[in-house]
Design a protein around this motif. Structure first.
Motif, mmCIF file in Angstrom:
data_model
loop_
_atom_site.group_PDB
_atom_site.id
_atom_site.type_symbol
_atom_site.label_atom_id
_atom_site.label_comp_id
_atom_site.label_asym_id
_atom_site.label_seq_id
_atom_site.Cartn_x
_atom_site.Cartn_y
_atom_site.Cartn_z
ATOM 1 N N LEU A 132 0.830 -1.196 0.000
ATOM 2 C CA LEU A 132 0.000 0.000 0.000
ATOM 3 C C LEU A 132 0.869 1.253 0.000
ATOM 4 C CD1 LEU A 132 -2.756 1.527 0.480
ATOM 5 C CD2 LEU A 132 -2.246 1.287 2.916
ATOM 6 N N CYS A 133 1.886 1.273 0.870
ATOM 7 C CA CYS A 133 2.743 2.454 0.995
ATOM 8 C C CYS A 133 3.508 2.733 -0.291
ATOM 9 C CB CYS A 133 3.722 2.277 2.155
ATOM 10 S SG CYS A 133 2.964 2.223 3.796
ATOM 11 N N VAL A 134 4.170 1.691 -0.839
ATOM 12 C CA VAL A 134 5.004 1.946 -2.021
ATOM 13 C C VAL A 134 4.146 2.282 -3.229
ATOM 14 C CG1 VAL A 134 6.943 0.569 -1.206
ATOM 15 C CG2 VAL A 134 5.153 -0.541 -2.570
ATOM 16 N N VAL A 159 7.445 0.720 8.489
ATOM 17 C CA VAL A 159 7.110 -0.616 8.016
ATOM 18 C C VAL A 159 8.337 -1.386 7.526
ATOM 19 C CG1 VAL A 159 5.834 -1.873 6.225
ATOM 20 C CG2 VAL A 159 4.738 0.017 7.454
ATOM 21 N N VAL A 160 9.249 -0.716 6.825
ATOM 22 C CA VAL A 160 10.379 -1.411 6.198
ATOM 23 C C VAL A 160 11.220 -2.207 7.200
ATOM 24 C CG1 VAL A 160 12.595 -1.050 5.035
ATOM 25 C CG2 VAL A 160 10.520 0.002 4.130
ATOM 26 N N ASP A 195 17.191 -4.385 1.656
ATOM 27 C CA ASP A 195 18.554 -4.074 2.120
ATOM 28 C C ASP A 195 19.062 -2.760 1.524
ATOM 29 O OD1 ASP A 195 18.698 -6.319 3.667
ATOM 30 O OD2 ASP A 195 19.710 -7.534 2.149
ATOM 31 N N GLU A 196 18.457 -2.337 0.400
ATOM 32 C CA GLU A 196 18.900 -1.126 -0.301
ATOM 33 C C GLU A 196 17.989 0.071 -0.001
ATOM 34 O OE1 GLU A 196 18.842 -2.330 -4.355
ATOM 35 O OE2 GLU A 196 20.299 -3.964 -4.060
ATOM 36 N N TRP A 197 17.266 0.015 1.108
ATOM 37 C CA TRP A 197 16.344 1.078 1.505
ATOM 38 C C TRP A 197 17.041 2.438 1.483
ATOM 39 C CZ3 TRP A 197 11.785 3.061 2.284
ATOM 40 C CH2 TRP A 197 11.544 4.031 3.266
ATOM 41 N N ASP A 198 16.452 3.401 0.784
ATOM 42 C CA ASP A 198 17.071 4.729 0.648
ATOM 43 C C ASP A 198 16.203 5.839 1.218
ATOM 44 O OD1 ASP A 198 15.005 4.959 -1.154
ATOM 45 O OD2 ASP A 198 16.259 5.403 -2.901
ATOM 46 N N GLY A 199 15.249 5.482 2.034
ATOM 47 C CA GLY A 199 14.361 6.487 2.602
ATOM 48 C C GLY A 199 13.045 6.622 1.875
ATOM 49 N N ALA A 208 10.194 -1.559 -5.570
ATOM 50 C CA ALA A 208 9.619 -2.297 -4.441
ATOM 51 C C ALA A 208 8.206 -2.753 -4.767
ATOM 52 C CB ALA A 208 9.622 -1.426 -3.191
ATOM 53 N N ARG A 209 7.453 -1.897 -5.433
ATOM 54 C CA ARG A 209 6.085 -2.247 -5.810
ATOM 55 C C ARG A 209 6.074 -3.445 -6.738
ATOM 56 N NH1 ARG A 209 2.878 -0.691 -10.149
ATOM 57 N NH2 ARG A 209 0.639 -0.754 -9.751
ATOM 58 N N GLU A 210 7.007 -3.486 -7.699
ATOM 59 C CA GLU A 210 7.077 -4.610 -8.629
ATOM 60 C C GLU A 210 7.442 -5.906 -7.909
ATOM 61 O OE1 GLU A 210 9.868 -3.307 -11.530
ATOM 62 O OE2 GLU A 210 8.359 -2.250 -12.735
ATOM 63 N N ARG A 211 8.399 -5.829 -6.977
ATOM 64 C CA ARG A 211 8.854 -7.047 -6.304
ATOM 65 C C ARG A 211 7.816 -7.541 -5.285
ATOM 66 N NH1 ARG A 211 15.464 -6.815 -5.833
ATOM 67 N NH2 ARG A 211 15.780 -5.992 -7.935
ATOM 68 N N ALA A 212 7.135 -6.628 -4.624
ATOM 69 C CA ALA A 212 6.061 -7.051 -3.719
ATOM 70 C C ALA A 212 4.915 -7.660 -4.520
ATOM 71 C CB ALA A 212 5.565 -5.867 -2.895
ATOM 72 N N GLY A 213 4.620 -7.066 -5.690
ATOM 73 C CA GLY A 213 3.582 -7.619 -6.547
ATOM 74 C C GLY A 213 3.923 -9.023 -7.012
ATOM 75 N N ALA A 214 5.204 -9.290 -7.249
ATOM 76 C CA ALA A 214 5.625 -10.624 -7.670
ATOM 77 C C ALA A 214 5.375 -11.657 -6.574
ATOM 78 C CB ALA A 214 7.100 -10.611 -8.054
ATOM 79 N N VAL A 215 5.480 -11.239 -5.317
ATOM 80 C CA VAL A 215 5.175 -12.149 -4.210
ATOM 81 C C VAL A 215 3.699 -12.527 -4.248
ATOM 82 C CG1 VAL A 215 5.131 -12.447 -1.705
ATOM 83 C CG2 VAL A 215 7.046 -11.243 -2.781
#
Length: 400
Positions: A132-134, A159-160, A195-199, A208-215
């Protein structure tokens, strides 16, 4: 993040693949619960009302049906399902306590889960929240009266770390090896991105949205635009003339007032008009509140009395049984509405001469109420207990 092509959401590719093994139950339950929490919490419904728009999840919504089915497998199932249905019914009205009550329900649900399901449930909750956030940061609403991108970027900072900890912990679980290879691979990919969180830059959130969607795809769930985005896009369309908005705050009072009027009509000697009016009120109330609201059950109980007054005792008893079974299923066996419905069944059985069946109802469903200390009962339960005691006293007097 819905399993079916929900008409309320615009689904986006990729389409879900079929997982090679079932998704962990706790994971899908956590996703669904967090999405329901967003729908009824965070002042979302108040935002909808402020914009002259309404939205609620129907009782037969696939997401609600999945959650209810999962809750029925847990300890204290009837209480958990009752609380969920009550919250969803109340979401149709202005109720500032919804978010708090949903928080408590999620906490109690967490306690009821098995040791195997609970970690996956936590991941599902935080994964849905993360997505939701991303999504909002990646594609922020531009027509709504708030800086949602900034708000949810700040939420991401909370959340991260939690999601990262949970994903890192998963491989140590006994159930990790039971998950599909596709799911494990996509969780690992998302974990590496955390691991690459940049704020919370737009570029980071897009990936992040694409990778969470893949899950979600790996567990056979599609994901769609969150309702803030859907509403934002709807506001871009030319506004149609808004129909008169019902005063939901006074709707329950109006329904109860009408029911009292019809009861007075019945008591005045016109059960035919009363029965027709109560049927109309029942149809209207179902459309307004949904089929499982306590007002619907109350009206059905009054309809039983009207039918009895018209001489349709068999039909009245059948409807009384149906109402008692519905309330027992959806509200729980000791809910005040359920108890009153079962007292009604007992009364109709005695009236129709089914003494053995009435005795069975007393021993299997109402014995706890008769043996309870009246002083320790809630005010809502004292009334049906007094009604049951009065029915039994009058019945014994008639027999003597």
């Amino acid at each position: 993040m819905t399993e079916d092509a929900d008409r309320r959401r615009d689904l986006v590719l990729p389409a879900p693949c079929t997982p090679d093994t079932p998704a962990p139950r706790g994971l899908t339950l956590g996703v669904d619960m967090e999405e329901l929490y967003f729908d009824v919490g965070e002042a979302f419904n108040r935002l909808m009302r402020a914009l002259d728009r309404t939205w609620t999840r129907d009782a037969d919504d696939p997401k609600v049906a999945r959650v209810r089915a999962a809750l029925w497998t847990l300890p204290n199932a009837s209480e958990l399902v009752q609380r969920l249905d009550d919250i969803l019914n109340r979401s149709r009205w202005e109720d500032v306590g919804l978010e708090r009550d949903f928080d408590r329900l999620m906490d109690d649900l967490r306690q009821a889960l098995s040791d195997d399901d609970c970690p996956w449930y936590e991941v599902g909750v935080f994964l849905a929240r993360f997505f939701l956030c991303v999504e909002i940061v990646d594609r922020p609403p531009t027509r709504l009266p708030a800086d949602y991108a900034g708000l949810y970027r700040r939420e991401l900072a909370r959340v991260v770390p939690s999601l990262r900890f949970l994903l890192t912990m998963l491989p140590s679980l006994p159930t990790w090896s039971e998950a599909s290879l596709g799911l494990r691979g996509r969780i690992s990919s998302l974990d590496r991105h955390l691991d690459e969180w940049d704020g919370g830059s737009p570029a980071w959130c897009h990936t992040a949205r694409e990778r969470a969607g893949a899950v979600f795809t790996a567990i056979g769930m599609t994901y769609g635009q969150n309702l803030l985005t859907v509403l934002d896009e709807a506001l871009a369309a030319p506004a149609a003339p808004a129909p008169a908005r019902p005063d939901h705050g006074n709707a329950a009072d109006a329904i109860l007032s009408r029911l009292d009027e019809l009861t007075a009509t019945m008591q005045a000697g016109d059960p035919l008009s009363a029965e027709a009016g109560i049927r109309e009120l029942l149809v209207m109330t179902r459309r307004t509140t949904g089929p499982r609201h306590r007002l619907v059950h109350m009206i059905q109980m009054r309809l039983c009395v009207a039918l009895l007054n018209l001489g349709a005792a068999t039909l009245a008893t059948a409807l009384a049984y149906d109402t008692a079974d519905e309330t027992r299923l959806h509200l729980g066996p000791q809910h005040p509405i359920t108890v009153m419905a079962e007292v009604n069944v007992h009364f109709f059985l005695l009236v129709t001469g089914n003494e053995a069946e009435a005795a069975k109802i007393r021993s299997t469903r109402l014995a706890w109420l008769l043996s309870a200390d009246p002083e320790k009962l809630s005010p809502e339960l004292k009334k049906p207990r007094e009604s049951l005691s009065r029915i039994l006293e009058e019945y014994e007097e008639q027999r003597s």
